[in-house]
Design an enzyme around this catalytic site. Sequence first.
Site, short mmCIF file in Angstrom:
data_model
loop_
_atom_site.label_atom_id
_atom_site.label_comp_id
_atom_site.label_asym_id
_atom_site.label_seq_id
_atom_site.Cartn_x
_atom_site.Cartn_y
_atom_site.Cartn_z
N PHE A 12 -4.89 -6.05 -6.30
CA PHE A 12 -3.66 -5.32 -5.98
C PHE A 12 -2.57 -6.18 -5.31
CE2 PHE A 12 -1.05 -1.72 -5.11
CZ PHE A 12 -0.53 -1.89 -3.85
N ASN A 13 -2.90 -6.90 -4.24
CA ASN A 13 -1.87 -7.63 -3.49
C ASN A 13 -1.11 -8.61 -4.39
OD1 ASN A 13 -2.31 -6.40 -1.05
ND2 ASN A 13 -3.74 -7.96 -0.32
N HIS A 49 -11.46 -5.25 3.02
CA HIS A 49 -10.79 -6.44 2.48
C HIS A 49 -10.11 -7.27 3.58
CE1 HIS A 49 -11.21 -4.46 -1.47
NE2 HIS A 49 -10.59 -3.41 -0.99
N THR A 57 -1.99 -10.06 4.59
CA THR A 57 -3.00 -9.10 4.10
C THR A 57 -2.38 -8.07 3.14
OG1 THR A 57 -2.70 -7.64 6.00
CG2 THR A 57 -4.42 -9.33 6.17
N ASN A 61 0.83 -1.22 0.00
CA ASN A 61 0.00 0.00 0.00
C ASN A 61 0.86 1.26 0.00
OD1 ASN A 61 -2.67 -0.97 -0.04
ND2 ASN A 61 -2.49 -1.56 2.10
O1 RIB Z 1 -6.87 -5.18 -3.05
C1 RIB Z 1 -7.06 -4.94 -1.67
C2 RIB Z 1 -5.80 -5.23 -0.92
O2 RIB Z 1 -4.77 -4.34 -1.37
C3 RIB Z 1 -5.93 -4.96 0.59
O3 RIB Z 1 -5.07 -5.82 1.28
C4 RIB Z 1 -5.46 -3.55 0.73
O4 RIB Z 1 -4.91 -3.27 2.02
C5 RIB Z 1 -4.37 -3.50 -0.30
O5 RIB Z 1 -3.18 -4.04 0.29
CA CA Z 2 -3.39 -4.87 2.80
#
Ligand code: RIB
Ligand code: CA
Length: 312
Positions: A166-167, A241, A124, A39
Site C-alpha cells: 500500500f505505502n 507493520h 511509515t 491510510n
Molecule cells: O501496507 C501497510 C502499510 O500501509 C502500513 O504503513 C499501514 O499503516 C498502511 O499505511
Molecule cells: Ca502507515
Amino acid sequence: MVKKIILDCDPGHDDALALTMAVASPKIELLAVTTSAGNQTPDKTLNNAMRMLTLLHREDIPVAQGNQTPLVKPLETAPEVHGKTGLDGADLPEPDFAVQEIPAIELIAKTLRESSDKVTLVVTGPMTNAALFLRVYPDLAKEKIDQIVFMGGAMGLGNWRPSVEFNIFVDPEAAKIVMNFGIPLVMAPLNVTHKAQILKNEIEEIGKINNPVAHAFYGLLNFFEQYHENPKWGLKGAPLHDPCTIAWLIDPEMFETDWMNVDVETQGDLTRGETVCDYYLLTGKPANTEVLLGIDREKFIKLIMDTMKSFN
Ligand code: RIB
Ligand code: CA
C-alpha cells in the site's frame, strides 16, 4: 546512545502504535512528527497524530502536516482497513495543542538544522513528504539524515495489488526518489511485517493493562485485527507493520536482515509501485537497503507489552 528521529506517518492504527513505542522508549528521542496522506485523508491523519500525542501527554513534540496528494496520481486511502476516522475503535481525546504553522518539509528542515547530531528519518506511510524534502533540501538531507528507516514494499506478494504494498502503491514516484537518493535505507517489507503479528489472546492481555493508553490500544487493535481475519491473508492475528521500524531502532538483534539493491517500478501497468529487491545480487547495482526479513515475534510482542505497561 539515544537515537534522534523524525517520524513521518499516516495514522493509521499501526502508525499510532509505532508513534507510541517511539515516545515510550528511552532509546529514542522523537524530535518531530509529520503527517502524510495515505491510510486516510490528510486532515484525518493529521488529527489522528495530534490526538495520539494528546493521549500520550506529549504535546511538546511538534507536528506539521505534509502532502495533500501523492506526487503524480490521485490519493487512494484505506478506510476498509483503518475506518472512517483512520483510527476507529477507540475514544481518543481531541487535540489540546496547535499544529505547526509550517508544512512538513519545513518542520523537517528546522528540526535537522537545530539538531547537533544526525537524525534518523522514519517513514511509515507513503513517501511523498520524504521525497519532497530530498528534492527541496538535498544538501541538508545529506548532512543531517543518517538513515531512512521505512515500512513499505514487499519482496514478492503485495497487499494492495498482487505485487504491490500500500505505502508504495500510493506514491511510487516518491518512493523511487527516496530509494535512489543515496542515504542508507532500512526497509520493513510485508515479508517481515506479516510475521510481526499480534494474536487475539495477546490483544486481550493488553486489555488487562490498567492505563488509558493500553485501554485505547485494546480498542484500536481489536478494530485493526478485523480486516485481517479474512482467510485469504493466511494470518493468525493482526500484522503490525509500522512498529517494525521502531522495534528495529530499539533492538535490531530482534531481526534477521539482508543487504541488497531495492528500486521501484513506476511504469508497469500491472506492477506500478512494486519494490524490486535484488536478493540474488543479479543487477550489480549498489546494495542501498538493509531489508528486514525475519523477526523474533515473542521479543517483538514483549516490547509492545512493555510499551503499554510503561504508561501505568
Ligand atoms: O501496507 C501497510 C502499510 O500501509 C502500513 O504503513 C499501514 O499503516 C498502511 O499505511
Ligand atoms: Ca502507515
